[in-house]
Design a protein around this motif. Structure first.
Motif, PDB file in Angstrom:
ATOM      1  N   GLU A 153       0.837  -1.207   0.000  1.00  0.00           N
ATOM      2  CA  GLU A 153       0.000   0.000   0.000  1.00  0.00           C
ATOM      3  C   GLU A 153       0.867   1.251   0.000  1.00  0.00           C
ATOM      4  OE1 GLU A 153      -2.547  -0.356   3.403  1.00  0.00           O
ATOM      5  OE2 GLU A 153      -3.592  -2.089   2.580  1.00  0.00           O
ATOM      6  N   ASN A 154       1.954   1.223   0.772  1.00  0.00           N
ATOM      7  CA  ASN A 154       2.868   2.369   0.792  1.00  0.00           C
ATOM      8  C   ASN A 154       3.458   2.611  -0.596  1.00  0.00           C
ATOM      9  OD1 ASN A 154       2.424   2.665   3.529  1.00  0.00           O
ATOM     10  ND2 ASN A 154       4.369   1.760   4.127  1.00  0.00           N
ATOM     11  N   ILE A 155       3.923   1.549  -1.236  1.00  0.00           N
ATOM     12  CA  ILE A 155       4.528   1.676  -2.565  1.00  0.00           C
ATOM     13  C   ILE A 155       3.501   2.164  -3.577  1.00  0.00           C
ATOM     14  CG2 ILE A 155       5.553   0.368  -4.471  1.00  0.00           C
ATOM     15  CD1 ILE A 155       6.959  -1.352  -2.278  1.00  0.00           C
ATOM     16  N   ALA A 156       2.288   1.631  -3.498  1.00  0.00           N
ATOM     17  CA  ALA A 156       1.238   2.038  -4.435  1.00  0.00           C
ATOM     18  C   ALA A 156       0.856   3.508  -4.254  1.00  0.00           C
ATOM     19  CB  ALA A 156       0.007   1.158  -4.258  1.00  0.00           C
ATOM     20  N   ASN A 157       1.019   4.037  -3.051  1.00  0.00           N
ATOM     21  CA  ASN A 157       0.644   5.426  -2.767  1.00  0.00           C
ATOM     22  C   ASN A 157       1.838   6.361  -2.680  1.00  0.00           C
ATOM     23  OD1 ASN A 157      -2.355   5.476  -2.342  1.00  0.00           O
ATOM     24  ND2 ASN A 157      -1.780   3.778  -1.005  1.00  0.00           N
ATOM     25  N   ALA A 158       2.947   5.977  -3.285  1.00  0.00           N
ATOM     26  CA  ALA A 158       4.167   6.785  -3.216  1.00  0.00           C
ATOM     27  C   ALA A 158       3.977   8.182  -3.810  1.00  0.00           C
ATOM     28  CB  ALA A 158       5.312   6.075  -3.923  1.00  0.00           C
ATOM     29  N   ASP A 159       3.067   8.324  -4.761  1.00  0.00           N
ATOM     30  CA  ASP A 159       2.840   9.620  -5.404  1.00  0.00           C
ATOM     31  C   ASP A 159       1.531  10.277  -4.976  1.00  0.00           C
ATOM     32  OD1 ASP A 159       5.227   9.474  -6.863  1.00  0.00           O
ATOM     33  OD2 ASP A 159       4.277   8.284  -8.426  1.00  0.00           O
ATOM     34  N   THR A 160       0.874   9.716  -3.978  1.00  0.00           N
ATOM     35  CA  THR A 160      -0.391  10.269  -3.513  1.00  0.00           C
ATOM     36  C   THR A 160      -0.117  11.395  -2.518  1.00  0.00           C
ATOM     37  OG1 THR A 160      -1.426   8.097  -3.723  1.00  0.00           O
ATOM     38  CG2 THR A 160      -2.567   9.731  -2.361  1.00  0.00           C
TER      39      THR A 160
END
Length: 133
Positions: free
Chosen positions: A28-35
């Motif tokens: 989840e952290n990696i998927a939201n790196a640009d959020t």
């Protein structure tokens, strides 16, 4: 003589569940790196494993049908992580290098527990079936 899987497998069955949940959190952290505004989280492995082991040593049961069912899943100890780097301006605290390293370490530890369980299951199978066929 009954086989106690809790004794045979030890903490590794709970460790697999906790490591699986940690992999989800890190993903989840990696998927939201640009959020913008996303705060990196991590799972406190030692605390979650200790909780799982304490629940294993004292099993609970429902005394009446009206009671809520008791969850046998590992209670996750997900917490926000303190950032190692200064804020980039968008409020996101994900450090991709740290996430990749944590994911790789978690994966190695997951595989180690899985190999241990596989060898234990193989040993139990040999004990039950026997080696001379």
């Amino acid at each position: 003589m009954a086989i106690s899987f809790d004794k045979a497998f030890g903490m590794h069955q709970q460790a697999l569940l906790v490591r699986d949940r940690r992999a989800q959190v890190l993903s989840e952290n990696i998927a939201n790196a640009d959020t913008p505004g996303y705060k990196a989280k991590d799972l406190d492995f030692q605390h979650a494993l200790a909780n799982a082991q304490s629940r294993q040593s004292r099993p609970m049961s429902r005394t009446q049908e009206g009671h809520f069912p008791i969850s046998t899943q590992v209670r996750q100890e997900v917490k926000f992580r303190n950032p190692d780097q200064p804020d980039t301006g968008d409020g996101n605290s994900v450090d991709m290098h740290r996430e990749r390293n944590a994911m790789m370490q978690n994966s190695i530890e997951y595989q180690t527990s899985l190999q241990f369980l596989n060898s234990r299951i193989s040993g139990l199978k040999k004990a039950i079936v026997g080696t001379g066929q």
